[in-house]
Scaffold this motif. Structure first.
Motif, PDB file in Angstrom:
ATOM      1  N   GLY A 196     -24.706  11.740  -9.303  1.00 54.69           N
ATOM      2  CA  GLY A 196     -24.997  10.741 -10.041  1.00 54.69           C
ATOM      3  C   GLY A 196     -24.805   9.485  -9.434  1.00 54.69           C
ATOM      4  N   ASP A 197     -24.893   8.279 -10.034  1.00 49.70           N
ATOM      5  CA  ASP A 197     -24.550   7.066  -9.057  1.00 49.70           C
ATOM      6  C   ASP A 197     -23.203   6.712  -9.177  1.00 49.70           C
ATOM      7  N   GLY A 198     -22.912   5.708  -8.300  1.00 49.10           N
ATOM      8  CA  GLY A 198     -21.647   5.420  -7.851  1.00 49.10           C
ATOM      9  C   GLY A 198     -21.344   4.388  -6.860  1.00 49.10           C
ATOM     10  N   GLY A 199     -20.499   3.610  -6.436  1.00 52.52           N
ATOM     11  CA  GLY A 199     -20.403   2.978  -5.352  1.00 52.52           C
ATOM     12  C   GLY A 199     -18.663   2.531  -5.270  1.00 52.52           C
ATOM     13  N   ALA A 200     -18.521   1.786  -4.056  1.00 55.35           N
ATOM     14  CA  ALA A 200     -17.361   1.473  -3.815  1.00 55.35           C
ATOM     15  C   ALA A 200     -17.268   0.291  -2.800  1.00 55.35           C
ATOM     16  N   VAL A 201     -16.062  -0.478  -2.940  1.00 57.36           N
ATOM     17  CA  VAL A 201     -15.944  -1.575  -1.807  1.00 57.36           C
ATOM     18  C   VAL A 201     -14.716  -1.240  -1.036  1.00 57.36           C
ATOM     19  N   THR A 202     -14.728  -1.766   0.343  1.00 61.39           N
ATOM     20  CA  THR A 202     -13.486  -1.363   1.048  1.00 61.39           C
ATOM     21  C   THR A 202     -13.218  -2.687   1.500  1.00 61.39           C
ATOM     22  N   THR A 203     -11.961  -2.988   1.801  1.00 62.13           N
ATOM     23  CA  THR A 203     -11.637  -4.444   2.186  1.00 62.13           C
ATOM     24  C   THR A 203     -10.052  -4.149   2.866  1.00 62.13           C
ATOM     25  N   ASN A 204      -9.731  -5.144   3.830  1.00 59.68           N
ATOM     26  CA  ASN A 204      -8.321  -5.188   4.223  1.00 59.68           C
ATOM     27  C   ASN A 204      -7.550  -6.356   3.414  1.00 59.68           C
ATOM     28  N   ASP A 205      -8.371  -7.148   2.498  1.00 55.70           N
ATOM     29  CA  ASP A 205      -7.868  -8.310   1.787  1.00 55.70           C
ATOM     30  C   ASP A 205      -7.527  -7.857   0.485  1.00 55.70           C
ATOM     31  N   ALA A 206      -6.033  -7.927   0.228  1.00 52.52           N
ATOM     32  CA  ALA A 206      -5.609  -7.683  -0.979  1.00 52.52           C
ATOM     33  C   ALA A 206      -5.824  -8.557  -2.075  1.00 52.52           C
ATOM     34  N   GLU A 207      -6.092  -9.651  -2.094  1.00 51.23           N
ATOM     35  CA  GLU A 207      -6.713 -10.640  -3.087  1.00 51.23           C
ATOM     36  C   GLU A 207      -8.007 -10.286  -3.453  1.00 51.23           C
ATOM     37  N   LEU A 208      -8.671 -10.381  -2.327  1.00 50.95           N
ATOM     38  CA  LEU A 208     -10.183  -9.864  -2.638  1.00 50.95           C
ATOM     39  C   LEU A 208     -10.221  -8.579  -3.530  1.00 50.95           C
ATOM     40  N   ALA A 209      -9.443  -7.453  -3.036  1.00 51.92           N
ATOM     41  CA  ALA A 209      -9.418  -6.141  -3.794  1.00 51.92           C
ATOM     42  C   ALA A 209      -9.259  -6.323  -5.327  1.00 51.92           C
ATOM     43  N   GLU A 210      -8.172  -7.114  -5.487  1.00 54.01           N
ATOM     44  CA  GLU A 210      -7.430  -7.418  -6.954  1.00 54.01           C
ATOM     45  C   GLU A 210      -8.551  -8.060  -7.745  1.00 54.01           C
ATOM     46  N   LYS A 211      -9.396  -8.956  -7.245  1.00 55.03           N
ATOM     47  CA  LYS A 211     -10.218  -9.637  -7.911  1.00 55.03           C
ATOM     48  C   LYS A 211     -11.476  -8.915  -8.206  1.00 55.03           C
ATOM     49  N   ILE A 212     -11.681  -7.785  -7.368  1.00 59.98           N
ATOM     50  CA  ILE A 212     -13.063  -6.874  -7.483  1.00 59.98           C
ATOM     51  C   ILE A 212     -12.573  -6.118  -8.542  1.00 59.98           C
ATOM     52  N   ARG A 213     -11.424  -5.436  -8.607  1.00 62.79           N
ATOM     53  CA  ARG A 213     -10.939  -4.696  -9.532  1.00 62.79           C
ATOM     54  C   ARG A 213     -10.952  -5.020 -10.846  1.00 62.79           C
ATOM     55  N   THR A 214     -10.639  -6.419 -11.055  1.00 66.57           N
ATOM     56  CA  THR A 214     -10.563  -7.007 -12.412  1.00 66.57           C
ATOM     57  C   THR A 214     -11.996  -7.372 -12.813  1.00 66.57           C
ATOM     58  N   LEU A 215     -12.896  -7.871 -11.969  1.00 68.37           N
ATOM     59  CA  LEU A 215     -14.331  -8.298 -12.438  1.00 68.37           C
ATOM     60  C   LEU A 215     -14.989  -6.946 -12.881  1.00 68.37           C
ATOM     61  N   GLY A 216     -14.899  -5.841 -12.099  1.00 67.16           N
ATOM     62  CA  GLY A 216     -15.627  -4.670 -12.510  1.00 67.16           C
ATOM     63  C   GLY A 216     -15.110  -4.184 -13.825  1.00 67.16           C
ATOM     64  N   ASN A 217     -13.706  -4.531 -14.205  1.00 69.01           N
ATOM     65  CA  ASN A 217     -13.164  -3.904 -15.478  1.00 69.01           C
ATOM     66  C   ASN A 217     -13.288  -5.069 -16.551  1.00 69.01           C
ATOM     67  N   TYR A 218     -14.262  -5.622 -16.806  1.00 67.64           N
ATOM     68  CA  TYR A 218     -14.493  -6.654 -17.998  1.00 67.64           C
ATOM     69  C   TYR A 218     -13.489  -7.749 -17.765  1.00 67.64           C
ATOM     70  N   GLY A 219     -13.209  -8.055 -16.407  1.00 66.60           N
ATOM     71  CA  GLY A 219     -12.481  -9.243 -16.234  1.00 66.60           C
ATOM     72  C   GLY A 219     -10.858  -9.129 -16.695  1.00 66.60           C
ATOM     73  N   SER A 220     -10.697  -7.798 -16.602  1.00 65.65           N
ATOM     74  CA  SER A 220      -9.511  -7.414 -17.301  1.00 65.65           C
ATOM     75  C   SER A 220      -8.397  -6.834 -16.475  1.00 65.65           C
ATOM     76  N   ARG A 221      -7.197  -7.098 -16.217  1.00 66.57           N
ATOM     77  CA  ARG A 221      -5.960  -6.349 -15.262  1.00 66.57           C
ATOM     78  C   ARG A 221      -5.302  -5.516 -16.570  1.00 66.57           C
TER      79      ARG A 221
END
Length: 371
Positions: A196-221
């Motif tokens: 099916g469909d799927g994707g991922a982001v990889t990074t070494n930037d902890a702040e960026l990773a947290e932002k992307i995780r939040t943005l992809g989940n309705y802007g919610s942590r």
């Protein structure tokens, strides 16, 4: 024989049949868990894929386009900004910039490798430029050291579009951590594809990773607490479970692709065919085996008559697509990309191919072009 492929362009069925017990077990794990979004399978896949890519963080998202779009959003790149993109790529790279309300600025490729030409990037940079989005096209890494040096000089982010390059290496280092962040696609036809469909982001930037995780989940942590206007872009548990099993096979599958590519290079002998060029610093994973011919349409028709499936990646460059008519580009504005799109043909490639099939494809190609 026309319409019936004795040698398919890509065999997606056989690898899944071979992994049937593992995939069925993965399905049962998810079914029995009672947890189908953002559960343990996703968490474990994110850890495993991060380790595979030699990255600190991996965030599962809905698809490869979302991965690139979310990276741009997390860097606050948007309206009024410019993102440098290759003129020779699939339109998703451009769409990511458009989704973020930024403007894609095309740069021509190196005609030998088809990847963005680092020597042309600086001329495209303006005060509005915020990032360079680099595509590792067909599974071959771009020349990242040179690109990163230009980016550093102008204080730009470097984003890898690694949708076709799972496992590829540049100077011994995996794609996925060669820039500030990377977007991967798990579309079924990729080297590492979901069911099916799927994707991922990889990074070494902890702040960026947290932002992307939040943005992809309705802007919610925290559930029902929305910090920003986010999106719904999450890799579901079932696809994560399937990808965990397939990731174990990825290196072996890539090695088989590499062996098939080497056979093609040995056996495609026509002087009327341009073969792929691999720089000494690149270790590609051969998502596609792309040749060039001025007789592309006739060659493709001939191979189809022989029962050999092929595809064109891609027939129309993004700047000439109706979707980007508002940018005002016309035929001749990016002649290198246009020439590539007129001539490229992707031959059958995949981990289930064998030497006999490569021999047949090569002979049919040589015979036609030398007739």
């Amino acid at each position: 024989m026309s319409g019936f492929n004795l040698i398919p362009f890509l065999d997606l069925k056989t690898p899944h049949i071979e992994l049937r017990p593992q995939l069925q077990a993965a399905f049962e794990r998810v079914l029995n868990s009672g947890w189908y979004i953002q559960g343990s399978e996703l968490k474990q896949f994110e850890e495993e894929f991060a380790n595979y890519c030699e990255a600190k963080y991996c965030i599962g998202v809905g698809n490869g386009l979302d991965a690139l779009h979310l990276i741009l959003r997390a860097y606050d790149i948007g309206e009024g900004d410019e993102v440098i993109v290759p003129s020779n790529t699939y339109i998703a790279t451009w769409l990511a910039a458009s989704y973020a309300e930024a403007t894609p600025i095309p740069v021509e490729p190196d005609e030998r490798t088809y990847n963005i030409d680092p020597s042309r990037i600086e001329a495209a940079i303006t005060p509005r430029t915020k990032a360079i989005m680099v595509v590792h096209l067909y599974g071959q890494p771009a020349d990242m050291d040179v690109i990163s040096a230009v980016a550093k000089k102008h204080n730009l982010k470097v984003i890898e579009d690694a949708a076709q390059a799972h496992g590829a290496r540049y100077k011994g280092k995996r794609v996925g951590t060669l820039g500030d962040a990377a977007g991967f696609s798990f579309y079924p036809g990729k080297n590492l594809g979901a069911m099916g469909d799927g994707g991922a982001v990889t990074t070494n930037d902890a702040e960026l990773a947290e932002k992307i995780r939040t943005l992809g989940n309705y802007g919610s942590r925290i559930k029902y607490h929305n910090e920003v206007k986010g999106y719904n872009s999450r890799l579901d548990e079932l696809q994560a479970a399937f990808l965990r099993e397939k990731l174990k096979k990825l290196d072996a599958w890539n090695a088989q692709r590499k062996a098939i590519a080497a056979e093609y290079v040995r056996k495609l002998e026509s002087h009327n065919l341009v073969l792929p060029v691999v720089p000494e610093w690149a270790d590609p994973v051969w998502h596609l085996f792309v040749v060039r011919s001025q007789q592309r349409e006739n060659l493709q028709a001939h191979l189809q008559q022989q029962g050999i499936g092929t595809m064109i990646h891609y027939p129309i460059p993004p700047h000439l697509q109706p979707a980007y008519s508002e940018l005002g580009y016309k035929q001749g504005d990016f002649p290198i990309a246009e020439a590539i799109h007129r001539e490229v043909l992707s031959l059958p490639m995949g981990p289930t191919m064998n030497v006999a099939q490569v021999t047949q494809v090569s002979k049919s190609t040589n015979d036609y072009l030398e007739a």
